[in-house]
Structures are given as C-alpha cells and as structure tokens.
Write an enzyme that holds these catalytic residues in place. Structure first.
Site, short mmCIF file in Angstrom:
data_model
loop_
_atom_site.label_atom_id
_atom_site.label_comp_id
_atom_site.label_asym_id
_atom_site.label_seq_id
_atom_site.Cartn_x
_atom_site.Cartn_y
_atom_site.Cartn_z
N ARG A 308 52.54 42.46 -49.98
CA ARG A 308 52.18 42.57 -51.70
C ARG A 308 53.71 42.64 -52.23
O ARG A 308 54.07 41.83 -53.20
CB ARG A 308 51.50 43.60 -52.25
CG ARG A 308 51.27 43.42 -53.85
CD ARG A 308 50.19 44.22 -54.35
NE ARG A 308 49.05 43.60 -54.32
CZ ARG A 308 48.51 42.75 -54.85
NH1 ARG A 308 48.83 42.35 -56.21
NH2 ARG A 308 47.12 42.22 -54.89
N GLU A 716 47.75 47.78 -62.37
CA GLU A 716 49.10 47.94 -61.71
C GLU A 716 50.23 46.93 -62.56
O GLU A 716 51.09 47.50 -62.64
CB GLU A 716 48.98 47.51 -60.46
CG GLU A 716 48.29 48.25 -59.49
CD GLU A 716 47.71 47.79 -58.19
OE1 GLU A 716 47.10 46.86 -58.11
OE2 GLU A 716 48.46 48.22 -57.24
#
Lengths: 758, 499
Positions: A308, A716
C-alpha cells in the site's frame, strides 16, 4: 430534528452500559492469564522450567510451547510466527509461557518463579542493518512505468535524498484482550478484541488441531483498534483459547497498558531513498523510489503494508516515469502491524517531502507545485489503473479559496518579519487514497438480517464495530431499504456462527463491504415482503404492483394512493402468517478489483478518495513547541450515509496523524526495548492539541465511482491531512533557519535542535 | 525469585490484613464497605461492586478513562471534584459521595450531559466516554457558565483516540451555554449534601485473612496529629502519602509493594491556606485545586497559581498536594524550582514536635531529602516577594498539557537603581535534584543592568549543569532549553524595565 441518526450505541456508551470484553463480571471458575515475557530482543531459550511456579497452590496451569496440541503457528499470510517460540526469541516481550490462576496477583507473582536460561544474541533493530543483510520476508517488490533512467537523464533538474518517518503506537483505549469460554465437546467461544474474526477462527483451529466450526468467535465491539487489532489480536486470542481448551475453564487474557505498549507492534517506520526529475515549472517527469520498512520479528501484515505504501508512493501526482521498489525488513522488534493508513501515510510523506523540496529549489508556491503535478481524470497510475472522477487541482483551488490562502501567506510573512522568537508556517497536503483491500480476495462480505414478528430487525455483519460506526452505517442502509427507523434495527455482535468467513474490518472498507451486504440482505427481505404488501393493500381497495410499493418511516403504501397505508409491523406479521421468509443473507464482492503482484500491474482499487488540507502553525524558537492555529480540510465524500460520522472520522484521523507527526515518539534502547510504554511518557494529543480553528468542507463529488448508495470510505484517507502540520512546522522552522533539517516527528526537541543546524 | 519469595507467596495467603471499613454514598445511596488495604476506587468499583461503566485504560492517572466524581465537604459546603479512580484509594471515600457514570443516567433517561454528547456525536468507540461524562459533570456541577479555558482544563486529563475532541468540545460548549448547576446535579444528590456536611463517623478497620491486592498490609487514615504521632513513633517503615498520585502509580504499574501506607489526607487542621507575616502558609493537605482556589495565593503568588494550572490534569490536581510534590523530591517536580527561588521553607512534624527547614537545604540527592523516616511535612511557608520583584517560571515538555517536564525552571530578580540586588534561578530536570544555580547568582548579583547580556549569561548558566538523556529528552535538548529559559527570563526582565 436531527438530519442524521445518533450513534447506534451512543446511549449505551455514554451511560457506561455498553459491553466491552473483559469489562464485565468474571465467569464462575474463570482463570486469569499472566505471561512470562522475553527479557531480551533476540536470544535462544536454553532452559524453560515452570515446575516451581506450577507448584504454587492456586496456580491451575502453566502453558508453554510443549502444550500446543496442533500447530505452534499463528502466522497467516506467511507462516513464520510461533504461538510460543520453541527456541529462538525474536523480540523483547515475546510471551514465552502463560500462567493461569483464578487469582490474578498470584498468577503474576508465580510468573517470577519460572526459570529461564537464555543465550542472548545480537538483536537487529535498525532497518539499514536488516536491509543490508537482506532480511526481507519476501524478495523486493516493484511497480514500474515509463523509462526511469532515460527520463532522469533528460530531466531539466534532478534531486535525490533520503526521507524517514517513524513508528506510532495505536493507543486504542481498550487494551488487547480475549475471554475464551469452553463449550460442549471441544468447542470453544472466543470473545476477543479482533478486527479479523475469520483469521482468529482459522488460526485458533490450527493451533488446537480442530475443525474451524469448533471455534466460535464473538466480538461485541472494540474500544478502538486503528489496525492494532487486525492481526495483533490473534496472538492473545489464541493464548486465551489454548488456556481454556487445556483447562476446560474460562480464561481471560487482558493486557495492562504497559504490557500492551511494551510487546505489541506499531506503525511501520519507513526509510526511503529517492531520485526525482522535474522541469522549471516543477512538473515531475520521473520518480525513482525505494521504500524500506522496519517490519519487526514476523511478517505479520508487513508485505501488504509495504504494497500500500508503494501504491501511494506518487500520491496525487501523475508521474509518467516511475519506479517504485519496496522491501519489508525483518528486525527484532515486536511485529509492526496495520495502523490506519496501512503504509500509505509513509509513502505519501516521501513524495510530499519531495514536492516541498522542489518548490523550495525553484522558489515556487508549494500549492502550485502540487497543482501542476496533480492527477486528472483519465490518467494512468504507475500500476496501470485508470484514475477516474479525479480533480485534485480543483480541490486545491477550493482549499485555497476557503482558507484564503493568499491572505494566509501574507499574514505568515508579516508575522515572521515582525517576530524573532516565534515563526509561523503553512503546510499543504493533498491525498488520493485507493479504496479496496489490495489483496483482492478480501473484498467480500456477508450480512444476516432477521426481521422479527413485531417488525424489529436484527442485523449481523462481518463489520467489527470499533468506533468507526460501521454498525450505525449498516443500520442506516437497512433502514433506507426497508423504510424503518434506525431505532428498530439492532446491530449484533460479530459472530462466526451468524456471519462466517468475514474479512478483516480494515482498509476503510468496513462500511462499503458490509453496507453493501446489508443492502443486499435488506433488498431480499423487501422483495419477499412486497407481494404481501400488494395483497394487504388490495384488501384496502388499493390496486398496485410490487414496484409501486413504498416503504417509508415504518409505513407501507402505494405511490399511486399514498394516503392508504399499512404499517411495516403489520406487513411483517402478515408475511409470517403467509409463510414468507423474514430473513435473508446478503453477500457482496467488490467488482473489478485485481492486481498481479509479479508484474506490478492491475486495478487494485474500486475507487479513490481525494481531498486536501492546509495547516497554519506557530512555533516558539526558544522551546520548540508549536500551536496549530488553523486547519482547513476539503474532502471529497460522495453521497455520505452520515456526514456526522464522516466528520468524526476526518477530525479523529487528522488529530491522530498530527500526533504521529509531532509529539508521539517511540524511543528505543540498544537492547530493543521500547522506553515509552505508558501515557506518562508516550504522549498522544489531548484536547489542547487540536487546531484552534478547524474547518472541514465535505464535497459531495466523486459519487459515480463510490460504494453503497454513492457513499465513500472515510476511515483512512483523512489520516494524510495530519502531514500538513509537519510540513507547516518545517516551513516555520525554515523561516528561522533556511537550512534547518527537521526530523520526524517534529517534537519540541526536534524543532529546537534543528534550529542549531548550520 | 528465589525460594524465600516462593515461601512468601505461600505465607501471603494466610497473613492478616487490615481492611478499612468505610461509610460512603454511591450514586445517591448510603453504603458501607470493607476495603482491602490500598485498594483503588476503580478496583473497588469493578471487582467488588461489579460496576464496569468506569473503565481502566492506563491505570496510572494519565488517560482519564476511569474518571469519577467525588463530592465531599470543604469549608462548609460540598464540592464536586473529578478524580482518577485508578489512583484514588477507596479508603478515601469514607464520608464522601462517589458518583460514577451509572449514577447519572440510563440509556432510557439520559442525563443532560449524556444527551448533549449523543447529539453532538461526541462518542465513537465509547471506551473513554464515561470518563468524559464524569469530567464534564464535575465541571458543570462546580462552575456556572464555564468558559473555554475552564472546559479545556476540565477535559485535558481525558484522552480520546477516536474523535479528535472536536465533537466533545462542541457538546461541552453547548452545555456550558445552556445548563446550570440545577440541571446537572440531580435533586437526589443535593439531598445528600447536608449528610456529607454533618458526617462524623470515625473510620474503622477490621482484620481479615487472605490474599489482598498487592500485599499491602495496612492502609491507615489517621484523623488527627495525636494519632499520627503514635504512628510516627511506632511504625518505622510506614510510608506516608497524601493524594497518593505517585505511590499508587508505583503500586499499580511497577508493582512496588508498601507494607504500611499512612494516608495523611484526613488529618484535621492541615488543609488551611493562610497569610502570615512570614508569608503564605499552605497546609500539607491542601490539594493543588485548593491552592488554585485560594484568593491569597492568586493575589500574592499569582505565578504559583499559573504554574499549578500547568501541572498534571484536573483529576490529579483535585487530590495531589503541593506537600506531596515537595516530599516526592523528583528532580523534575514542577513546583520545586519556583518554591526554591521564592525562599520557601517547610514545617516538619514528628512525635517530638515541630521543626523548620529552608527548602534549599531539603533536597540532598536523587529522591533523597532531609525528611527523617519519622517526620512528615506539615506546612509549606512561601514568603511573598516584595512588590516590583520579577518572578517567573517556565516548563518545557513534549505536550502542552498533562506532561512531565523535560526542564522546569524559575527565577526571581530584583533591581535597585540599575543594579541587580536579588538573583535567584532554580532548575529541575538538569541535575539529580531541583537546584539553585550558583553561577547565575554569582554572575548576576550586583551587576549593572547596562552590562547585562542575556545571551552570555544564559550560556554561562547552562554550562553549570550536565543533564542526562532519557525518555523525556536528550542532554543537548535540556541544556539548550535551560539556556533559552534564562535568555527568555532576562529578555522579559529587561523589557519590563524598559531597557
């Protein structure tokens, strides 16, 4: 009248009536677990003798590696983590033995009677040392597009550097815990603080050598997690489960705050080496970056986190030539683990630092440099995904407008000219955050919906409630489909018997996946109910078809003759009497997500969430302290299910991130021990640390490529906004000393000492 | 642990322990209870009463999740104060009214605070919420229309990791604007106030066998100096506490064992703050909150009030004492440099009587003081500096609120006709004890203002100390801080003089 429903558990939380694991009456015969934690970060166990401790009256059992009936293995993605180490100690605080007693204090004291001889080995703590030795869980990963070397040669300007970010303690208010209760035969119920019910079930069943259906997972809610219970909870759950399995008594594992902070993993510190090429307008043509993370003792989720970080290495910049390499390194620290952002903040911090450097070198406005590099709809990300519905530049304009950026710049320049002991600075950061588990198979979810005879509903999903209000959101979805108030819906604990094989509640996808699954379940129930409604309304003389039926606010009517109504409760009773099913199982999987890890190419994300933030800070040059004067956030949010919830997520993420960037520091000694293991030494933000002025603008754009009812994930992406505080502090520091090198995090000490640089 | 400890473990089970028998009110109901020695209020609530609304998150008074409100009589009225139940000994509840989150509202009938927090979406995971509710309760029960600073002071000791505080603050501001004490404190609680004021039952104790918590054998709460004298004479290894905010952290977290704890906080007559010719006299039992509320301190020692506002949290200030800060003798004790420059002295009490010692002779070595084992601090006397003296303090820490100092310092300067006549600088966090700077004194005394170069002096003074590096900061950082503190003082001083 409020526009959005209250927190579905709000009344319980605020009266102290909500159930948290372990904060409840002890079960009869329940044993408390206390641990012998490894006293070194790296070593070999030569002798572990529990006999004296076991002889203490009141000690029911002491459990070690030798007692594991199945596989002494709790690794999931990579099977490299023992429940108890048999020989090699891999981190300071690793549990080596578990003492079980009814009396907690007795158990604690008996731990001291366990005899342990170890051969101490040199720990590897530093990420460089680990990288040099090739201590990687898997070989280097790579994403590449264009021709990097050629572009670097052709670039008008180039820069290179090393950028580091630091770890962060989750500091969930509720520590790691599990209450394991044996059932009939060899069944076992684990009430456990986890974001990953399926994983705990699967790992526990391997440890005990039992089929998965013997292990029942039940999670009422978590007192915060932030990723810290996605993987890290599995160890404690399995320890409690093993204890209960062996003793046939309930066992509770509940870490104290100090234990938790000493022995559990944190956010990954990253060290990144980069080269960049750009032109005189600040437009980046090429970016070459190596992202190197300190993963700790076991692989845990380090590879996915690294991935990520790589997917977000370019953040909001469209860069035609990019080479993104990543290595996750094994060290002798507690396994670093998932933490809100999951590597993306670490990757984004680097490119945003690079953009600041470019702006500085070319004397360009940092906002303009971001705009000129910004993705536009139709651009390709380095991994080949087409970026859709994306207007970073427009969002930055909006931010400049709402914050009066030009006015602020003038204000800061005037302030700095007039003050010698204080300086102000501005920091800007955009975000383009990819939504979906990058491990495509995890993008699935289930929900089980029951409508009871009185019209009240019971909903179970795989979404673990940890304050993000996945429960409220799923209830909102069901309430919309069935036209019943949220108050009529009870969202149940996560339970593997009601919803099995649940993916972790993580990656901001909880409400997307479980919301969709809830929608599908509710639609199924509705489709069963509509023909019944047609018949009921016919008795009132209303002729209509199922598609004419409206379910709204607990009423049922035809849109042709809306004044003739029946109630949802009556409809449900009639449906039951007519032997129509009143329950449904909803299953959802995210369409179109895939990624080829070997080639570094694919469509890993369902959609992106975009936004940007600006912070204004003031630092005191004599003590290094800072104040955040103003923060402006422009956040693209689609058609929100609840703006109240989303605002709460945005502010919470921003403050948590600002803490990471400024005052949250994890000093480590040379032996591999964390030194700040309680809130008296590890400082998370308080009510006095938030911006004095905080403005959030939610932009309802981006709903075309979004999730349930056009809503977007929100957990997030806003974490990135906190970085604006770090960049603002750096700019304030540079106003005092243009060559100052500010480290991360920007503690008062870091600020003060950076000013001395010449 | 060796064989002896193994035996100790066995023996511990059969030893007799002195339990405290207390009478108190819990959420409006009169109760009596037996409290194991040194049991905290949080343990008492969860383990004995099975009330789990009050949460344990850090067990060391730093997060506020365990906040409860204690109502107790003071100067003829009842005060409502938030405390950290993880550090507040349950034995202290004798004659007081303990209010927990369960006492305010139910899910069906919310208290106005709970309702406001619900409306402003001021709860997320919910684990910290009861603590916030109770901090707000104490605030709103005490102050009508609290201002922003009051709200921040009331909430700075409550950590929340989810909300980012914005929604909680909005709820708090709304409550501050729209409620009064009448809405906040239920009638049933008000009805108890006269009972608290009249309460005079002596605390009792009872011997019991078993394994109590943490092997403390006795927790004694003498109510007058005569009882204390007896203890001082007969219990050479007793450990004295007042609020207990430091010792209880040691017991909770480091698992330190104290066989006999003597809680001085109920001793009558030690909670006065009085002006005298020698200065302001502050009794050993005065909490920080009491000192903050004292008009004499605010008027004559305003810098002490300011400093105390920057110590710990509301929950801690409500039962931690200035005398405890002095006796604890931490090198980073927040109040110590200021007390040193002000020339404070201590009245010590033992069975033999009273004696007096200047504070500057009190700190001997790391956490070692001139206090004998059979002595306690009875009173602190702080002379009031003559008008026109420059007195100031600075505290540096990683976080703005509820943090322990990296460096703390204080200064007192007097100038007459352009010449420095008093020059006192004291620092904490740069040596094993809080310390007066000799270099500063020597360099500054009789210096002419015109010859004063702040930069030079600050560098010179910083060279006197060799701080250590630890979790709160490196030696380099501390030295720089000290230097900057001195620089700031001198610049402010000169600016005040129009120089």
């Amino acid at each position: 009248m409020k526009k959005y429903p209250d927190h579905i558990s709000g009344k319980l939380h605020l009266t102290g009536a909500s159930r948290f694991i372990g904060d409840e009456v002890p079960l009869p015969g329940m044993l408390h677990a206390k641990f012998l934690f490894a006293p070194v970060a790296h070593g070999r166990i030569k002798r572990l003798d529990v006999s004296r401790a076991a002889s203490v009256p009141g000690i029911v059992r002491i459990v070690t590696a030798a007692d594991v009936p199945g596989a002494n293995q709790i690794g999931h993605v990579i099977k490299d983590e023992p429940l108890f180490p048999e020989s090699e100690i891999m981190y300071f605080g690793q549990p080596l033995a578990m003492v079980l007693a009814e009396d907690e204090i007795l158990a604690e004291n008996a731990v001291k009677l366990i005899e342990l001889d170890i051969e101490e080995l040199e720990p590897v703590l530093d990420v460089d040392a680990a990288d040099e030795r090739g201590e990687w869980y898997v070989p280097e990963r790579k994403i590449e597009c264009g021709d990097v070397e050629k572009a670097l040669q052709e670039a008008e300007f180039t820069l290179s550097g090393v950028t580091e970010s630091a770890g962060q303690e989750h500091f969930y208010m509720e520590s790691q815990r599990c209450r394991a209760v044996p059932g009939e035969g060899s069944t076992l119920t684990l009430c456990t603080a986890t974001q990953s019910t399926m994983e705990v079930q699967e790992v526990m069943s391997h440890v005990l050598g039992l089929p998965a259906h013997h292990i029942i997972i039940d999670v009422p809610r978590l007192g915060g997690a932030f990723g810290g219970k996605e993987r890290a909870g599995t160890l404690w759950a399995c320890l409690a489960g093993l204890g209960a399995f062996l003793t046939k008594r309930p066992v509770q594992v509940l870490l104290t705050r100090d234990e938790d902070m000493k022995v559990t993993g944190k956010r990954h510190p990253f060290k990144s080496k980069w080269r960049v090429g750009f032109d005189a307008r600040g437009r980046i043509s090429v970016y070459d970056i190596e992202l190197i993370s300190n993963g700790g003792a076991y692989a845990d989720l380090s590879i996915a986190i690294l991935e990520r970080a790589m997917f977000h290495a370019e953040n909001a910049c469209h860069i035609p030539n990019a080479r993104i390499r990543g290595r996750a390194c094994r060290t002798n620290l507690p396994s670093n683990t998932a933490f809100r952002g999951f590597g993306a903040p670490q990757g984004i911090f680097v490119i945003e630092s690079v953009l600041e450097k470019i702006a500085e070198q070319l004397r360009l406005d940092p906002l303009e440099v971001r705009k000129i590099n910004a993705y536009q709809t139709g651009d390709l990300a380095p991994y080949g995904q087409t970026v859709k519905e994306c207007d970073i530049s427009g969002l930055l304009d909006r931010l400049a407008h709402t914050s009066d950026y030009e006015g602020l710049k003038k204000e800061v320049a005037e302030f700095n000219a007039a003050h010698n002991s204080q300086k102000q600075g501005l920091g800007i950061v955009p975000v383009k955050f990819g939504i979906s588990f990058t491990t495509a198979l995890l993008n699935q979810a289930s929900a089980l919906l029951w409508i009871y005879i009185d019209g009240s509903a019971s909903l179970t999903t795989g979404g673990v409630e940890m304050g993000q209000e996945v429960s409220t959101k799923c209830a909102i979805v069901v309430s919309r489909v069935l036209g019943i108030p949220v108050e009529k819906i009870r969202v149940e604990s996560n339970n593997s018997q009601r919803v099995g094989n649940a993916s972790p509640t993580a990656a901001s996808t909880g409400s997307d996946l479980n919301g969709h699954a809830s929608r599908i379940a509710a639609e199924k129930v509705r489709d069963h109910l509509l023909p019944v409604a047609v018949e009921m309304l016919a008795q009132h003389g209303v002729e209509c078809h199922p598609e004419d039926i409206c379910l709204e606010e607990g009423s049922v009517f035809s849109r042709i003759e809306p004044e003739k109504k029946t109630t949802f409760a009556d409809l449900v009773r009639e449906a039951y009497n007519s032997r129509v099913p009143l329950a449904a199982y909803g299953y959802y999987s995210t369409p179109g997500v895939h990624f080829d890890r070997d080639k570094g190419v694919g469509n890993p994300f369902h959609y992106y969430v975009c936004g940007c933030a600006l912070s204004q800070v003031e630092i005191d040059l004599l003590n290094g302290e800072h104040r955040v004067l103003k923060t402006f956030i422009v956040h693209e949010n689609g058609n929100s299910l609840s703006e109240e919830i989303d605002r709460g997520q945005i502010v919470g993420a921003f403050v948590q991130s600002a803490g990471w960037c400024t005052i949250e520091e994890l000093p480590l000694d040379t032996k591999g021990r964390y030194l700040a293991v309680n809130p008296s030494t590890y400082k998370i933000p308080t009510v006095r640390d938030i911006p004095e002025q905080l403005e959030i603008e939610l932009v309802p754009a981006g709903a075309d490529y979004a999730s349930v009812f056009g809503s977007k994930a929100v957990g997030e992406p806003p974490f990135i906004y906190g970085l604006s505080v770090w960049f603002a502090i750096q700019n304030a520091v540079r106003a005092a000393n243009p060559v100052a090198q500010l480290r991360f995090p920007a503690t008062p000490e870091a600020v003060l000492l950076s000013l001395n640089k010449e | 642990m060796d064989q002896t400890s193994n035996n100790m473990l066995h023996q511990a089970r059969d030893r007799a322990y002195q339990y405290n028998r207390i009478v108190f009110w819990l959420n409006g109901e009169r109760r009596s209870a037996e409290i194991a020695p040194a049991q905290t209020t949080l343990e008492f609530l969860q383990q004995d009463l099975h009330l789990y609304g009050t949460k344990c998150s850090c067990n060391e008074g730093d997060c506020g999740a365990c906040t409860v409100t204690v109502a107790s009589p003071r100067e003829g009225r009842v005060v409502y104060e938030a405390v950290n139940s993880c550090l507040y000994n349950a034995a202290k509840l004798h004659g007081k009214h303990l209010i927990t989150v369960e006492g305010l509202g139910t899910p069906a009938i919310l208290h106005p605070i709970q309702k406001a927090m619900l409306n402003f979406h001021a709860t997320q995971c919910g684990y910290c919420s009861p603590g916030f509710v109770m901090s707000l309760f104490a605030l709103l029960a005490t102050l009508e229309r609290p201002n922003e600073e009051d709200i921040l002071a009331a909430l700075e000791g409550n950590l929340c990791r989810c909300t980012g505080y914005d929604s909680i603050l909005k709820a708090a501001r709304h409550l501050a604007q729209t409620t009064s004490g009448e809405d906040i404190v239920p009638q049933s609680f008000r009805a108890i106030e006269p009972l608290l004021l009249d309460f005079s039952d002596a605390p009792a104790s009872e011997e019991k066998k078993g394994v109590p918590l943490r092997h403390c054998e006795r927790y004694q709460t003498p109510s007058n100096l005569d009882e204390l004298s007896e203890i001082l004479r007969e219990e050479p290894d007793a450990v004295f506490i007042n609020g207990g905010t430091d010792i209880m952290v040691q017991m909770n977290v480091q698992r330190r064992q104290y066989r006999i704890l003597i809680d001085l906080s109920s001793i009558a007559g030690l909670d006065a703050i009085a002006s005298s010719p020698e200065g302001i006299r502050i009794g050993a039992n005065c909490t920080y909150s009491q000192i903050l509320a004292a008009p004499a301190v605010k008027a004559d020692l305003p810098y002490l009030s300011d400093l105390i506002e920057n110590i710990a949290s509301q929950q801690i200030r409500n039962f931690a004492t200035l005398a405890g800060n002095v006796a604890n003798a931490s090198p980073i004790g927040d109040t110590l440099p200021l007390l040193l420059v002000l020339g404070a002295s201590l009245v010590l009490f033992s069975a033999d009587g009273e004696s007096k010692i200047p504070l500057r002779e009190f700190f001997l070595d790391y956490r070692k003081t001139a206090l004998r084992q059979d002595e306690i601090i009875k009173e602190i006397i702080i002379p009031i500096p003559p008008k026109g003296e420059f007195v100031s303090w600075q505290k540096a820490a990683k976080r703005k609120a509820v943090d322990i100092s990296s460096v703390v310092s204080a200064i007192r300067l007097k100038e007459e006709n352009g010449v420095i006549k008093t020059a006192e600088l004291a620092c904490g966090g740069v040596a094993v004890v809080p310390k007066l700077s000799m270099k500063f004194y020597k360099a500054m005394l009789n210096m002419e203002l015109q010859g004063l170069h702040p930069q030079e002096i600050s560098e010179y003074v910083a060279s006197e100390f060799s701080p250590i590096s630890d979790v709160r900061g490196s030696d380099q950082y501390r030295t720089q801080l000290l230097q900057n503190h001195v620089l700031t003082y001198l610049q402010d001083f000169l600016q005040g003089r129009g120089a």
